[in-house]
Design a protein around this motif. Sequence first.
Motif, short mmCIF file in Angstrom:
data_model
loop_
_atom_site.label_atom_id
_atom_site.label_comp_id
_atom_site.label_asym_id
_atom_site.label_seq_id
_atom_site.Cartn_x
_atom_site.Cartn_y
_atom_site.Cartn_z
N ARG A 83 0.84 -1.21 0.00
CA ARG A 83 0.00 0.00 0.00
C ARG A 83 0.87 1.25 0.00
O ARG A 83 0.64 2.20 -0.75
CB ARG A 83 -0.93 0.00 1.22
CG ARG A 83 -1.96 1.12 1.22
CD ARG A 83 -2.74 1.18 2.51
NE ARG A 83 -1.93 1.50 3.66
CZ ARG A 83 -1.42 2.72 3.93
NH1 ARG A 83 -1.64 3.72 3.11
NH2 ARG A 83 -0.69 2.93 5.02
N ARG A 84 1.91 1.24 0.84
CA ARG A 84 2.81 2.40 0.91
C ARG A 84 3.60 2.56 -0.40
O ARG A 84 3.81 3.69 -0.86
CB ARG A 84 3.78 2.26 2.08
CG ARG A 84 3.10 2.43 3.42
CD ARG A 84 4.07 2.31 4.55
NE ARG A 84 3.38 2.41 5.84
CZ ARG A 84 4.00 2.50 6.98
NH1 ARG A 84 5.32 2.49 7.05
NH2 ARG A 84 3.31 2.59 8.10
N ALA A 85 4.02 1.45 -0.97
CA ALA A 85 4.76 1.52 -2.24
C ALA A 85 3.87 2.08 -3.35
O ALA A 85 4.31 2.91 -4.15
CB ALA A 85 5.29 0.14 -2.62
N ALA A 87 1.30 4.08 -2.99
CA ALA A 87 1.09 5.51 -2.72
C ALA A 87 2.32 6.30 -3.13
O ALA A 87 2.21 7.37 -3.76
CB ALA A 87 0.78 5.72 -1.24
N TYR A 88 3.50 5.81 -2.84
CA TYR A 88 4.74 6.49 -3.20
C TYR A 88 4.89 6.58 -4.72
O TYR A 88 5.20 7.64 -5.26
CB TYR A 88 5.94 5.76 -2.59
CG TYR A 88 7.26 6.29 -3.04
CD1 TYR A 88 7.78 7.47 -2.50
CD2 TYR A 88 8.00 5.65 -4.03
CE1 TYR A 88 9.00 7.99 -2.93
CE2 TYR A 88 9.21 6.16 -4.47
CZ TYR A 88 9.71 7.32 -3.91
OH TYR A 88 10.91 7.82 -4.33
N LEU A 89 4.64 5.47 -5.39
CA LEU A 89 4.79 5.45 -6.85
C LEU A 89 3.75 6.32 -7.55
O LEU A 89 4.05 6.96 -8.55
CB LEU A 89 4.72 4.01 -7.37
CG LEU A 89 5.90 3.12 -6.98
CD1 LEU A 89 5.65 1.69 -7.41
CD2 LEU A 89 7.20 3.65 -7.58
N SER A 90 2.54 6.38 -7.01
CA SER A 90 1.52 7.23 -7.63
C SER A 90 1.88 8.70 -7.45
O SER A 90 1.62 9.52 -8.33
CB SER A 90 0.13 6.94 -7.06
OG SER A 90 0.05 7.35 -5.71
N GLN A 91 2.52 9.07 -6.35
CA GLN A 91 2.98 10.45 -6.13
C GLN A 91 4.14 10.77 -7.07
O GLN A 91 4.23 11.88 -7.58
CB GLN A 91 3.42 10.64 -4.68
CG GLN A 91 2.28 10.67 -3.68
CD GLN A 91 1.37 11.86 -3.89
OE1 GLN A 91 1.85 12.97 -4.13
NE2 GLN A 91 0.07 11.64 -3.81
N ALA A 92 5.02 9.82 -7.29
CA ALA A 92 6.20 10.05 -8.13
C ALA A 92 5.82 10.23 -9.58
O ALA A 92 6.54 10.88 -10.34
CB ALA A 92 7.18 8.89 -7.99
N ASN A 93 4.68 9.68 -10.01
CA ASN A 93 4.27 9.76 -11.42
C ASN A 93 3.30 10.89 -11.72
O ASN A 93 2.79 10.99 -12.81
CB ASN A 93 3.64 8.43 -11.84
CG ASN A 93 4.68 7.33 -11.91
OD1 ASN A 93 5.83 7.59 -12.22
ND2 ASN A 93 4.25 6.11 -11.63
N LYS A 97 5.71 16.77 -11.07
CA LYS A 97 6.53 16.36 -9.94
C LYS A 97 7.65 15.47 -10.47
O LYS A 97 7.41 14.35 -10.90
CB LYS A 97 5.72 15.58 -8.91
CG LYS A 97 4.89 16.45 -8.03
CD LYS A 97 4.67 15.77 -6.72
CE LYS A 97 3.99 16.74 -5.78
NZ LYS A 97 3.92 16.27 -4.45
#
Length: 102
Positions: A83-85, A87-93, A97
């Motif tokens: 879940r955290r991964a 969320a992190y990947l969706s923010q990075a893409n 950003k």
Amino acid sequence: MPKPYPREFRDDVVKVARNREPGVLLKQIATDFGISESCLTNWLKTADVEDGLKPGTSAVDHAELREAKKRIRLLEQENEVLRRAAAYLSQANLPGKGSSHS
């Protein structure tokens, strides 16, 4: 804590207690085997559950339940990491950003 009695000994005592003659008290059987009456009573209750004579959680069921709980905890931890991964990947893409697109 006292050392547990061997399984074979417990099984033999339970068998004698279950097949006792009328009028023979559990207290006497316990004394004959050098255990307390409460110990014998507990062994009989456990044996009744193990043999399916009374409802309850058998040793096999208890072991399976313990393993299932451990597996659930592991899966919950893995799920949290994923879940955290995600969320992190969706923010990075996200556009704007970290990318050079304008």
